[in-house]
Design a protein around this motif. Structure first.
Motif, short mmCIF file in Angstrom:
data_model
loop_
_atom_site.label_atom_id
_atom_site.label_comp_id
_atom_site.label_asym_id
_atom_site.label_seq_id
_atom_site.Cartn_x
_atom_site.Cartn_y
_atom_site.Cartn_z
N MET A 1 0.89 -0.83 0.09
CA MET A 1 0.00 0.15 0.04
C MET A 1 1.25 1.19 -0.47
SD MET A 1 -3.09 0.43 2.58
CE MET A 1 -5.09 0.51 1.67
N ASP A 2 0.61 2.19 -1.27
CA ASP A 2 1.67 3.32 -0.89
C ASP A 2 0.74 4.22 -0.64
OD1 ASP A 2 -0.51 4.29 -2.52
OD2 ASP A 2 0.63 4.35 -3.92
N TRP A 3 1.98 5.32 -0.20
CA TRP A 3 1.33 7.03 0.43
C TRP A 3 -0.26 7.28 0.12
CZ3 TRP A 3 2.96 7.17 5.82
CH2 TRP A 3 4.67 6.33 5.40
N LEU A 4 0.30 7.64 -1.04
CA LEU A 4 -1.39 7.41 -1.92
C LEU A 4 -1.89 7.03 -1.19
CD1 LEU A 4 -2.33 9.85 -3.58
CD2 LEU A 4 -2.14 8.44 -5.45
N LYS A 5 -2.78 6.07 -1.15
CA LYS A 5 -3.52 5.15 -1.02
C LYS A 5 -4.44 5.46 1.24
CE LYS A 5 -3.56 1.70 -4.26
NZ LYS A 5 -3.90 -0.18 -4.25
N ILE A 6 -3.03 5.65 1.34
CA ILE A 6 -2.83 5.53 2.89
C ILE A 6 -3.77 7.65 2.98
CG2 ILE A 6 -1.81 5.71 5.01
CD1 ILE A 6 0.20 3.98 3.86
N GLY A 7 -2.82 8.23 2.49
CA GLY A 7 -3.97 9.61 2.81
C GLY A 7 -5.10 9.60 2.38
N SER A 8 -5.93 8.79 1.08
CA SER A 8 -7.13 9.16 0.47
C SER A 8 -8.24 8.41 1.50
CB SER A 8 -6.98 8.49 -0.52
OG SER A 8 -6.42 8.93 -1.97
N ALA A 9 -7.67 7.02 2.10
CA ALA A 9 -8.39 6.60 3.31
C ALA A 9 -8.14 7.69 4.58
CB ALA A 9 -7.31 5.36 3.64
N VAL A 10 -6.95 7.97 5.01
CA VAL A 10 -7.03 9.08 5.69
C VAL A 10 -8.53 10.17 5.73
CG1 VAL A 10 -5.73 10.50 7.49
CG2 VAL A 10 -4.76 8.71 7.20
N PHE A 11 -8.29 10.70 4.44
CA PHE A 11 -8.85 12.04 3.75
C PHE A 11 -10.07 11.79 3.79
CE2 PHE A 11 -10.86 14.60 0.60
CZ PHE A 11 -10.77 15.98 1.13
N LEU A 12 -10.74 10.13 2.97
CA LEU A 12 -11.95 10.03 3.45
C LEU A 12 -12.69 9.91 5.03
CD1 LEU A 12 -14.35 8.81 1.71
CD2 LEU A 12 -13.60 6.55 2.35
N ILE A 13 -11.97 9.59 5.75
CA ILE A 13 -12.49 9.42 7.39
C ILE A 13 -12.07 10.49 7.78
CG2 ILE A 13 -11.85 8.13 9.06
CD1 ILE A 13 -10.01 5.94 8.03
N ALA A 14 -11.74 11.32 7.89
CA ALA A 14 -12.05 12.57 8.31
C ALA A 14 -13.37 13.52 7.81
CB ALA A 14 -10.31 13.35 7.91
N MET A 15 -13.37 13.40 6.71
CA MET A 15 -14.59 13.70 5.80
C MET A 15 -15.78 13.23 6.71
SD MET A 15 -13.50 13.88 1.47
CE MET A 15 -15.44 14.45 0.80
N ILE A 16 -15.85 11.48 6.25
CA ILE A 16 -17.06 11.54 7.54
C ILE A 16 -17.21 11.82 8.67
CG2 ILE A 16 -17.85 9.15 8.36
CD1 ILE A 16 -16.42 7.94 5.33
#
Length: 59
Positions: A1-16
């Protein structure tokens, strides 16, 4: 898993997390639709479905 996927997942959780209370408030305080409001939605939708069905039958 690269940093882009991890960052996107963190951003999605923060938005929710940040949107959830506002969404809950909006749903609780939204105006309720009357039968006339629903018919204003259903009639054009039925017309579009009928038109698409007509086009399919013409092919």
């Amino acid at each position: 898993m690269d940093w882009l996927k991890i960052g996107s997942a963190v951003f999605l959780i923060a938005m929710i997390v940040f949107i959830w209370p506002r969404m809950k408030h909006a749903v609780a305080n939204s105006p309720k639709g009357t039968m006339q409001d629903w018919m204003g939605y259903i009639v054009p939708l039925a017309a579009v479905i009928g038109f698409v069905f007509l086009l399919i039958q013409m092919v």
